[in-house]
Motif scaffolding. Structure first.
Motif, PDB file in Angstrom:
ATOM      1  N   LEU A 113      -5.902 -27.685  15.482  1.00 17.78           N
ATOM      2  CA  LEU A 113      -6.342 -28.066  14.146  1.00 17.78           C
ATOM      3  C   LEU A 113      -5.675 -27.183  13.089  1.00 17.78           C
ATOM      4  CD1 LEU A 113      -8.062 -29.732  12.239  1.00 17.78           C
ATOM      5  CD2 LEU A 113      -9.977 -28.172  12.685  1.00 17.78           C
ATOM      6  N   GLY A 114      -5.567 -25.889  13.383  1.00 18.00           N
ATOM      7  CA  GLY A 114      -4.874 -24.985  12.469  1.00 18.00           C
ATOM      8  C   GLY A 114      -3.415 -25.370  12.290  1.00 18.00           C
ATOM      9  N   TYR A 115      -2.763 -25.789  13.378  1.00 16.75           N
ATOM     10  CA  TYR A 115      -1.381 -26.250  13.279  1.00 16.75           C
ATOM     11  C   TYR A 115      -1.293 -27.498  12.398  1.00 16.75           C
ATOM     12  CZ  TYR A 115      -0.057 -23.245  17.228  1.00 16.75           C
ATOM     13  OH  TYR A 115       0.193 -22.184  18.049  1.00 16.75           O
ATOM     14  N   ALA A 116      -2.207 -28.448  12.633  1.00 15.84           N
ATOM     15  CA  ALA A 116      -2.178 -29.704  11.890  1.00 15.84           C
ATOM     16  C   ALA A 116      -2.390 -29.457  10.399  1.00 15.84           C
ATOM     17  CB  ALA A 116      -3.243 -30.653  12.434  1.00 15.84           C
ATOM     18  N   GLN A 117      -3.366 -28.615  10.056  1.00 16.56           N
ATOM     19  CA  GLN A 117      -3.600 -28.284   8.644  1.00 16.56           C
ATOM     20  C   GLN A 117      -2.378 -27.576   8.054  1.00 16.56           C
ATOM     21  OE1 GLN A 117      -7.128 -26.024   9.479  1.00 16.56           O
ATOM     22  NE2 GLN A 117      -8.471 -27.594   8.598  1.00 16.56           N
ATOM     23  N   GLY A 118      -1.739 -26.740   8.858  1.00 17.24           N
ATOM     24  CA  GLY A 118      -0.533 -26.056   8.395  1.00 17.24           C
ATOM     25  C   GLY A 118       0.589 -27.028   8.087  1.00 17.24           C
ATOM     26  N   ASN A 119       0.695 -28.105   8.873  1.00 18.81           N
ATOM     27  CA  ASN A 119       1.734 -29.100   8.602  1.00 18.81           C
ATOM     28  C   ASN A 119       1.496 -29.798   7.264  1.00 18.81           C
ATOM     29  OD1 ASN A 119       2.954 -28.561  11.063  1.00 18.81           O
ATOM     30  ND2 ASN A 119       1.778 -30.105  12.145  1.00 18.81           N
ATOM     31  N   ILE A 120       0.228 -30.137   6.976  1.00 19.27           N
ATOM     32  CA  ILE A 120      -0.091 -30.740   5.676  1.00 19.27           C
ATOM     33  C   ILE A 120       0.265 -29.758   4.559  1.00 19.27           C
ATOM     34  CG2 ILE A 120      -1.911 -31.746   4.260  1.00 19.27           C
ATOM     35  CD1 ILE A 120      -1.288 -33.364   6.764  1.00 19.27           C
ATOM     36  N   CYS A 121      -0.012 -28.468   4.812  1.00 17.69           N
ATOM     37  CA  CYS A 121       0.325 -27.428   3.839  1.00 17.69           C
ATOM     38  C   CYS A 121       1.829 -27.390   3.576  1.00 17.69           C
ATOM     39  CB  CYS A 121      -0.183 -26.073   4.348  1.00 17.69           C
ATOM     40  SG  CYS A 121       0.449 -24.630   3.465  1.00 17.69           S
ATOM     41  N   THR A 122       2.636 -27.501   4.627  1.00 17.48           N
ATOM     42  CA  THR A 122       4.089 -27.443   4.441  1.00 17.48           C
ATOM     43  C   THR A 122       4.600 -28.625   3.622  1.00 17.48           C
ATOM     44  OG1 THR A 122       4.477 -28.559   6.562  1.00 17.48           O
ATOM     45  CG2 THR A 122       4.476 -26.157   6.565  1.00 17.48           C
TER      46      THR A 122
END
Length: 531
Positions: A375-384
């Motif tokens: 989930l942290g990775y997925a949220q990070g992708n939206i952030c990028t």
């Protein structure tokens, strides 16, 4: 412990590489360490080089270990005294039991008296130093000088068994620890590569055997599973080990062979579910390797085929965590390729699907740290995506969500270095988000948190290529930020360090496209407003 009586006056010539002193409460640990030391072979390139006394020997034998238990004795026996006098070093297993043992203290005191300049190595196997180091170990000599022993900490939260044993080898031979670690790692890598090529030959052999046993259904199935298992090992477990030393070229031949193996099985309906899952993992691993080499079309073909497989599996079991996890990886990789090709709308669609799958995983298994990490990775992708498009409205929210989730993951697994590296990246993204908002001083605080984490990781594993890459990128971004804050000299110094590091990375693996791209970026002069 080592007990008895009588003390000879003469000090005979050296006969033992070391004298192992321990409490018999710790006999199991002593047996294990003694066996490892006497069977350890020095790396071939170090044998004969300058050591403490002469050329480094190929083996660390003999190691004296007294097996006698004489609780009624009042002094060290003649055999122990003689062995101490003939030993080049003293190796003390430190624990609360060793500290309480009068025999361990007596052996330390006698060795120090006989050989005041020979090394004493403290191997901490249990407890804290204050409660485990024998008093004689820390005692001052006749001149009032306190001699700090060479320390090897076997505890898992410190050096750990592997590094502790190599520290002992360094102490016994006089060879610098970094040389031993480097040569030992090179030897291990050579063994892994040898096993890889042997395994590849086995895969080819088994593939040939399949032709001859095609009519024997059970035998063919057994051979298929063995072949797939070997392929998966080479493209997953082995690949992870080689990534740590920054090599991408070793597995290229294996990738092509694996692709040929599965090219003969295009119909998904003919494969059992475990083979489909294995095939998807292999395709994702192959795509990642191709992508890092700069072969984007080939990587995209692998990712699309993996997507087809994982989508089929998930449709059959939509609430199975393993299937959700596998398809989440497919969504990520297709989104990541679109993102790097500046197709942000297409990338965002995949990343949002990735986040939806990760959220479902967390709902199904709320205590699973791996799923929280996804989930942290997925949220990070939206952030990028938000960072790339400078979408101010949801920028801070998406990047802060990624940071908060990874902080939660770290609390679940505080000693995992991979999670620490992920957390460092989230601080970096948060810094970029703050810069877009014009909050450069706040961004600097996030960059300092990132830097502190990366420095700790590099102290723990200074040869790790991934950590070195992150450290290089951190200093690149920090130099841009400091330049905008008019700290010009500091910014230029960091930029020079980053250029030197990326040059070393490219020299290590010229096939890595990412490193070559960053080398080009770092060659450009500093400029205002660069993130």
């Amino acid at each position: 412990m080592n007990k008895g009586k009588n003390t000879p006056n003469a000090v005979p010539a050296r006969q033992y590489r070391a004298f192992l002193s321990y409490s018999h409460t710790d006999e199991r640990a002593a047996n294990k360490l003694h066996h490892w030391l006497e069977t350890y072979r020095m790396p071939r390139r170090l044998v004969g080089t300058a050591g403490r006394q002469a050329g480094v020997p190929p083996r660390l034998t003999p190691i004296f270990r007294d097996r006698a238990e004489l609780p009624a004795a009042s002094s060290l026996n003649e055999q122990v005294h003689l062995a101490l006098s003939q030993s080049e070093a003293l190796l003390v297993l430190c624990s609360p039991a060793a500290r309480a043992s009068r025999w361990v203290n007596a052996e330390i005191a006698l060795f120090r008296k006989l050989h005041p300049r020979r090394p004493i190595i403290a191997a901490l196997i249990e407890g804290e130093p204050a409660e485990s180091f024998p008093e004689a170990l820390m005692a001052r000599d006749a001149k009032g000088v306190e001699h700090e022993p060479i320390a090897a900490d076997f505890r898992t939260d410190s050096d750990g068994p592997k590094l502790a044993r190599l520290k002992i080898v360094a102490g016994l031979t006089g060879v610098p620890l970094d040389q031993i670690i480097q040569r030992d790692a090179q030897r291990q890598l050579r063994r892994v590569i040898s096993v890889t090529f042997v395994a590849l030959l086995l895969v080819l052999l088994m593939s040939a055997m399949l032709v001859f046993v095609a009519r024997a259904r059970s035998e063919a199935e057994n051979q298929r599973q063995q072949a797939e298992g070997l392929i998966e090992f080479m493209l997953t477990d082995l690949r992870e080990k080689l990534e740590g030393v920054g090599r991408l070229d070793v597995l290229q031949t294996v990738n092509k062979r694996a692709l040929a193996y599965y090219a003969d099985q295009p119909d998904l309906q003919t494969l059992p579910s475990d083979s489909l899952e294995r095939r998807a993992r292999i395709l994702q691993a192959m795509g990642e390797d191709d992508f890092k080499r700069g072969d984007t079309p080939e990587a995209l073909a692998q990712f699309r085929e993996a997507y087809r497989v994982t989508e089929t599996l998930l449709a059959a079991s939509p609430n199975e965590p393993q299937r959700l996890f596998a398809h989440a990886q497919s969504e990520f990789w297709l989104g990541y390729v679109d993102f790097l090709r500046d197709r942000n709308d297409a990338a965002l669609t995949h990343f949002q699907s990735y986040q939806t799958l990760a959220e479902k995983l967390v709902r199904l298994r709320p205590t699973n740290r791996i799923y929280w990490r996804e989930l942290g990775y997925a949220q990070g992708n939206i952030c990028t995506i938000a960072l790339d498009q400078e979408r101010r409205n949801d920028l801070l929210q998406s990047c802060k969500g990624a940071l908060d989730t990874m902080l939660r993951v770290q609390r679940l697994e505080p000693n995992d270095p991979a999670i620490a590296a992920d957390l460092a990246n989230r601080h970096a993204w948060m810094a970029d988000a703050l810069r877009i908002q014009g909050l450069d001083r706040n961004a600097l605080m996030q960059r300092e948190k990132q830097t502190a984490i990366l420095q700790a990781l590099l102290q723990r594993d200074p040869k790790n290529a991934g950590y070195l890459q992150d450290w290089m990128l951190a200093r690149y971004s920090m130099s841009n930020l400091l330049y905008d804050l008019n700290e010009i000299d500091h910014a230029r110094a960091l930029r020079a360090e980053a250029r030197a590091d990326v040059a070393q990375l490219v020299a290590r693996d010229p096939a890595n496209k990412d490193w070559r791209v960053w080398q080009s970026k770092l060659a450009k002069p500093l400029a205002k407003g660069v993130h």
